[in-house]
Design a protein around this motif. Structure first.
Motif, PDB file in Angstrom:
ATOM      1  N   PRO A  94     -12.271  89.996  56.497  1.00  0.00           N
ATOM      2  CA  PRO A  94     -11.374  90.799  55.660  1.00  0.00           C
ATOM      3  C   PRO A  94     -11.993  92.138  55.282  1.00  0.00           C
ATOM      4  O   PRO A  94     -13.224  92.283  55.213  1.00  0.00           O
ATOM      5  N   ILE A  95     -11.151  93.128  55.040  1.00  0.00           N
ATOM      6  CA  ILE A  95     -11.608  94.459  54.618  1.00  0.00           C
ATOM      7  C   ILE A  95     -11.662  94.468  53.093  1.00  0.00           C
ATOM      8  O   ILE A  95     -10.664  94.712  52.409  1.00  0.00           O
ATOM      9  N   ASP A  96     -12.814  94.165  52.547  1.00  0.00           N
ATOM     10  CA  ASP A  96     -12.941  94.046  51.092  1.00  0.00           C
ATOM     11  C   ASP A  96     -14.075  94.877  50.516  1.00  0.00           C
ATOM     12  O   ASP A  96     -14.438  94.707  49.353  1.00  0.00           O
ATOM     13  N   LYS A  97     -14.665  95.772  51.315  1.00  0.00           N
ATOM     14  CA  LYS A  97     -15.756  96.598  50.815  1.00  0.00           C
ATOM     15  C   LYS A  97     -15.889  97.847  51.671  1.00  0.00           C
ATOM     16  O   LYS A  97     -15.258  97.975  52.726  1.00  0.00           O
ATOM     17  N   LEU A  98     -16.713  98.760  51.189  1.00  0.00           N
ATOM     18  CA  LEU A  98     -17.050  99.989  51.911  1.00  0.00           C
ATOM     19  C   LEU A  98     -18.561 100.067  51.976  1.00  0.00           C
ATOM     20  O   LEU A  98     -19.233  99.987  50.940  1.00  0.00           O
ATOM     21  N   SER A  99     -19.101 100.198  53.186  1.00  0.00           N
ATOM     22  CA  SER A  99     -20.553 100.144  53.356  1.00  0.00           C
ATOM     23  C   SER A  99     -21.063 101.399  54.040  1.00  0.00           C
ATOM     24  O   SER A  99     -20.390 101.981  54.889  1.00  0.00           O
ATOM     25  N   LEU A 100     -22.273 101.784  53.649  1.00  0.00           N
ATOM     26  CA  LEU A 100     -22.939 102.964  54.214  1.00  0.00           C
ATOM     27  C   LEU A 100     -24.265 102.525  54.814  1.00  0.00           C
ATOM     28  O   LEU A 100     -25.094 101.907  54.133  1.00  0.00           O
ATOM     29  N   LEU A 101     -24.464 102.821  56.084  1.00  0.00           N
ATOM     30  CA  LEU A 101     -25.684 102.408  56.784  1.00  0.00           C
ATOM     31  C   LEU A 101     -26.860 103.274  56.335  1.00  0.00           C
ATOM     32  O   LEU A 101     -26.786 104.500  56.371  1.00  0.00           O
ATOM     33  N   PHE A 152     -20.667 105.615  57.474  1.00  0.00           N
ATOM     34  CA  PHE A 152     -20.001 104.439  56.927  1.00  0.00           C
ATOM     35  C   PHE A 152     -19.728 103.427  58.027  1.00  0.00           C
ATOM     36  O   PHE A 152     -19.381 103.801  59.154  1.00  0.00           O
ATOM     37  N   LEU A 153     -19.840 102.148  57.694  1.00  0.00           N
ATOM     38  CA  LEU A 153     -19.579 101.109  58.673  1.00  0.00           C
ATOM     39  C   LEU A 153     -18.086 100.871  58.861  1.00  0.00           C
ATOM     40  O   LEU A 153     -17.645 100.504  59.946  1.00  0.00           O
ATOM     41  N   ASP A 154     -17.324 101.068  57.817  1.00  0.00           N
ATOM     42  CA  ASP A 154     -15.907 100.684  57.859  1.00  0.00           C
ATOM     43  C   ASP A 154     -15.007 101.761  57.268  1.00  0.00           C
ATOM     44  O   ASP A 154     -14.027 101.455  56.594  1.00  0.00           O
ATOM     45  N   LEU A 170     -18.424  94.557  64.584  1.00  0.00           N
ATOM     46  CA  LEU A 170     -19.598  95.378  64.287  1.00  0.00           C
ATOM     47  C   LEU A 170     -20.827  94.491  64.348  1.00  0.00           C
ATOM     48  O   LEU A 170     -20.954  93.540  63.563  1.00  0.00           O
ATOM     49  N   THR A 171     -21.735  94.797  65.280  1.00  0.00           N
ATOM     50  CA  THR A 171     -22.925  93.992  65.516  1.00  0.00           C
ATOM     51  C   THR A 171     -24.166  94.853  65.357  1.00  0.00           C
ATOM     52  O   THR A 171     -24.208  96.000  65.833  1.00  0.00           O
ATOM     53  N   ALA A 172     -25.178  94.308  64.703  1.00  0.00           N
ATOM     54  CA  ALA A 172     -26.432  95.040  64.504  1.00  0.00           C
ATOM     55  C   ALA A 172     -27.246  95.031  65.789  1.00  0.00           C
ATOM     56  O   ALA A 172     -27.584  93.964  66.307  1.00  0.00           O
ATOM     57  N   GLU A 173     -27.554  96.216  66.313  1.00  0.00           N
ATOM     58  CA  GLU A 173     -28.419  96.306  67.492  1.00  0.00           C
ATOM     59  C   GLU A 173     -29.886  96.241  67.120  1.00  0.00           C
ATOM     60  O   GLU A 173     -30.724  95.901  67.946  1.00  0.00           O
ATOM     61  N   CYS A 225     -30.954  96.130  60.323  1.00  0.00           N
ATOM     62  CA  CYS A 225     -30.240  97.196  59.602  1.00  0.00           C
ATOM     63  C   CYS A 225     -30.294  96.957  58.103  1.00  0.00           C
ATOM     64  O   CYS A 225     -30.428  95.823  57.630  1.00  0.00           O
ATOM     65  N   ARG A 226     -30.165  98.046  57.386  1.00  0.00           N
ATOM     66  CA  ARG A 226     -30.050  98.013  55.922  1.00  0.00           C
ATOM     67  C   ARG A 226     -28.862  98.881  55.531  1.00  0.00           C
ATOM     68  O   ARG A 226     -28.701  99.992  56.047  1.00  0.00           O
ATOM     69  N   TYR A 227     -28.030  98.380  54.644  1.00  0.00           N
ATOM     70  CA  TYR A 227     -26.854  99.142  54.249  1.00  0.00           C
ATOM     71  C   TYR A 227     -26.531  98.900  52.778  1.00  0.00           C
ATOM     72  O   TYR A 227     -26.955  97.914  52.180  1.00  0.00           O
ATOM     73  N   VAL A 228     -25.791  99.847  52.216  1.00  0.00           N
ATOM     74  CA  VAL A 228     -25.312  99.771  50.838  1.00  0.00           C
ATOM     75  C   VAL A 228     -23.831  99.446  50.876  1.00  0.00           C
ATOM     76  O   VAL A 228     -23.081 100.053  51.655  1.00  0.00           O
ATOM     77  N   ALA A 229     -23.395  98.502  50.053  1.00  0.00           N
ATOM     78  CA  ALA A 229     -21.998  98.047  50.075  1.00  0.00           C
ATOM     79  C   ALA A 229     -21.382  98.156  48.693  1.00  0.00           C
ATOM     80  O   ALA A 229     -21.970  97.712  47.704  1.00  0.00           O
ATOM     81  N   TRP A 230     -20.210  98.787  48.627  1.00  0.00           N
ATOM     82  CA  TRP A 230     -19.425  98.855  47.404  1.00  0.00           C
ATOM     83  C   TRP A 230     -18.207  97.945  47.558  1.00  0.00           C
ATOM     84  O   TRP A 230     -17.450  98.077  48.535  1.00  0.00           O
TER      85      TRP A 230
END
Length: 305
Positions: free
Chosen positions: A153-160, A182-184, A203-206, A209-214
């Motif tokens: 589900p689309i329930d957040k916004l993330s920045l790589l 942004f991831l999404d 979306l798969t991590a190659e 990875c570290r990301y921030v999610a709101w």
């Protein structure tokens, strides 16, 4: 009226008029204080601007106090200047404490230095943004999925923050997501605040990875309280979507070696008459900018919903 007139007359004319002026100038301490005042009032805004202003004004009032004590020998002038020096000193300590209290972990500090500070975002505004994501950086291990097509589900916004994410649809590669992207963002932009949806890409991590999610609801509450932050994210998300579209555009070719350009659809309709007509606007309806095109050759994938 008579009493008021007498008050102003006494205020203006009660003191003796300067008939002669001093020939010698005041001492160097007085002029140093004046220079500090001039330079101090040239300070900017923000925490560091306040530190600049209060430090120089405080030194200026301190010099004025010394001048009043040594040269003028006036207790009232000394008292007022020393009081103003004490006020500036207390304000300087208070602002210094605020600056030290607005501190972040290394990754958040680097994120501020590279993304938000160049846009003129103050530390106080950035602190609200960081608190909205609980000041947490999430780790995504290599080959683990951030989102799965048709399931997540689309329930957040993330920045790589670090690493690289691979975006695929139906097993076909679309593009990469790099740090400070942004991831999404397409999924976020495709939904209204009251709508719900699911990812139509994987979306798969190659790499690790570290990301921030709101969280979506929490971020919208922040937008409702602070319109400036809402406009800031609108600009960042729009720019991020444009970068992803142009990344896809570089992979698309339209017959005879011509490269398809989403900015000039009519040019290709005229110049490539033997090529099946392409109407990208039909594929850029409201929804995720990632969709597959039709009528375009040599293209493994373009935009998916």
């Amino acid at each position: 009226m008579g009493e008021n007139a007498s008050f102003w007359e006494s205020l203006i004319f009660a003191h003796p008029t300067c008939t002669t002026w001093k020939q010698e100038a005041e001492g160097s301490i007085y002029h140093l204080a004046s220079i500090l005042f001039v330079v101090g009032f040239m300070g900017g805004s923000g925490f560091f601007g306040l530190l600049y202003v209060f430090s120089l004004l405080g030194l200026g009032f301190l010099c004025s106090s010394v001048w009043a004590w040594l040269d003028v020998c006036a207790a009232d002038i000394f008292s007022w200047n020393f009081i103003l020096f004490a006020i500036c000193f207390v304000q300087f300590i208070y602002v210094t404490y605020q600056v030290r209290s607005v501190s972040f972990d290394r990754e958040f500090q680097e994120l501020y230095n590279t993304l938000f500070q160049p846009l003129g975002i103050s530390l106080t505004v950035y602190r609200k943004i960081v608190l909205c994501c609980d000041a947490e950086v999430v780790t995504l291990e290599k080959e683990h999925c951030y989102a799965m097509q048709g399931k997540t589900p689309i329930d957040k916004l993330s920045l790589l923050v670090s690493g690289r994410i691979r975006v695929t649809v139906d097993g076909e590669f679309l593009h990469y997501i790099f740090p400070l992207q942004f991831l999404d963002s397409p999924e976020w932009d495709s939904l209204r605040p009251t709508e719900e949806g699911i990812f139509q890409v994987t979306l798969t991590a190659e790499t690790d990875c570290r990301y921030v999610a709101w969280r979506r609801k929490k971020l919208y509450l922040l937008f409702a309280k602070h319109r400036f932050i809402s406009r800031l994210f609108s600009v960042l998300i729009g720019s991020d979507i444009a970068e992803k579209l142009y990344a896809l555009n570089d992979r698309v070719q339209v017959g005879k070696g011509f490269r398809y350009d989403i900015r000039l659809p009519n040019f290709y309709h005229v110049s490539l008459l033997d090529t099946p007509p392409v109407h990208p606007s039909h594929h850029l309806q409201r929804g995720s900018p990632r969709r597959k095109p039709t009528g375009i050759t040599n293209c493994s994938s373009f935009l998916t919903q």
